[in-house]
Design a protein around this motif. Sequence first.
Motif, PDB file in Angstrom:
ATOM      1  N   THR A 102       0.850  -1.184   0.000  1.00 13.55           N
ATOM      2  CA  THR A 102       0.000   0.000   0.000  1.00 13.55           C
ATOM      3  C   THR A 102       0.886   1.235   0.000  1.00 13.55           C
ATOM      4  O   THR A 102       1.741   1.399   0.884  1.00 13.55           O
TER       5      THR A 102
ATOM      6  N   VAL B  66      -3.215   4.930  -2.869  1.00 18.70           N
ATOM      7  CA  VAL B  66      -4.164   5.790  -2.165  1.00 18.70           C
ATOM      8  C   VAL B  66      -3.677   7.230  -2.257  1.00 18.70           C
ATOM      9  O   VAL B  66      -2.504   7.514  -1.996  1.00 18.70           O
TER      10      VAL B  66
ATOM     11  N   VAL C 153      -9.111   3.258   4.641  1.00 17.83           N
ATOM     12  CA  VAL C 153      -8.797   2.914   3.243  1.00 17.83           C
ATOM     13  C   VAL C 153      -7.465   2.176   3.110  1.00 17.83           C
ATOM     14  O   VAL C 153      -7.143   1.677   2.030  1.00 17.83           O
ATOM     15  N   CYS C 154      -6.703   2.125   4.198  1.00 18.16           N
ATOM     16  CA  CYS C 154      -5.435   1.379   4.215  1.00 18.16           C
ATOM     17  C   CYS C 154      -5.487   0.385   5.381  1.00 18.16           C
ATOM     18  O   CYS C 154      -4.729   0.511   6.355  1.00 18.16           O
TER      19      CYS C 154
END
Length: 338
Positions: A151, A177, A217-218
Motif C-alpha cells: 500500500t 491511495v 482505506v489502508c
Amino acid sequence: MPTNQQIVLDNRPQGEATVDNFKLVTTETHALTDNQVLVRHHFLSLDPYMRGRMNDSKSYAASQPLGEVMIGGTVGEVVESKHPKFQPGDKVVGMGGWQQYSVVDAAQPGALRKVDTTHVPLSYYLGAVGMPGVTAWYGLVKIINPKPGDTVVVSAATGAVGSAFGALAKARGCRAVGIAGGPDKCKYAVEELGFDACIDYKLHKDAYSLAKALKDVCPKGIDGYFENVGGMVLDAVLLRMNAFGRIAVCGMIAGYDGQPLPLTNPALILVNRLKIEGFIVSEHMEVWPEALTELGTLVATGKLRPRETVAQGLAAAPEAFMGLLKGKNFGKQLVRLI
C-alpha cells in the motif's frame, strides 16, 4: 530579433508571496553566436519549488536573484539555430524561464532536449513526461521500492507529480491511495487516474481525524509514502506507517511561506524503523531516460491521463502561481505563451 516579454523577481516575499513580488519587463533578444539556439516558448511550467527559490535563505539550490528572469521549465519551438543538432521547427524542452523567448547555449549538456510530439502532447513534457513525472518515478522506484501488494500513499495526488505516481504504482501492482483537496479532485483520482481510494484532507481538522480516514482505506497500514505537503498530512500518515516503511520526501508545500513545520510524533520514526529520504530529481539525471520511457508509454497507452490547468499569457503567470500555492489548480499548472 524579436522583442521579448519577461517576468523578473522584483522583491522578496515577507511571509506569504504576492503578485507584487514580480515585475513584467520588455527586452530585446540579441543576435546568436556559435552553438546558441533561439527558442519561442509555447508553455511555461509553474511548480511549487519556485516559492522556495524566492526566499534569500539556505536551501538545496541558489536563491532566485532579484531583477532576473524567474526560473522555470519551458517547452517550445526552435526559431533560429547556430547549433548543428537543432533546426528551426524542432520542438524542445528546457529551462527557459518566465519569458516568451530564450537564447540557449545548446552545447551545454542538458540545456535543451528535442522531444517527439507524435503521441505525447508538447505540454506533457512539462508534467507527466517531464520533471514532475520523473520525480514521481524516482521517489517510488528508488526510495519506496514497493513490492506487488504494498500500500502506497501520495499527498497532492492529483497534481503533476501525484498523478504520475498513481499510474506508476498501479503498474507495479500496488494499492495506491491519494490525498487531495476537494471532492472533485478525489473523484478524478479514482475514476481517471486509477487510484484505489482518495481522501479529501479538507474534511479533517487535525492529524488524528485524517489518520482515522487513512486507516479505513489502508486496512493493512501504509508501506510507502510520497510526501509533497508536510504538516498535518505527514503527522497523519506517520500514525499509519507499517514497520520498515519508506517515505520519499519531495516537497513541503505547507511550509513554503517560511513558517516551520514541526513534527508532532517523531518517535514513530524509531518505533517503526522508518526510512525517510529527501531527494532532488535534478541530482539523479542517470535515471531520466528509463523513467521518461516508462512515463511516455503510460501516456501513449492511456494508462496515465494527466489533467492541466492553463493560464493564458505571460502576464497571468504570477496570479496563476499564487493559485498553485493555494491548491487552486487541477493537475499540472501551465501558462500558455503562444
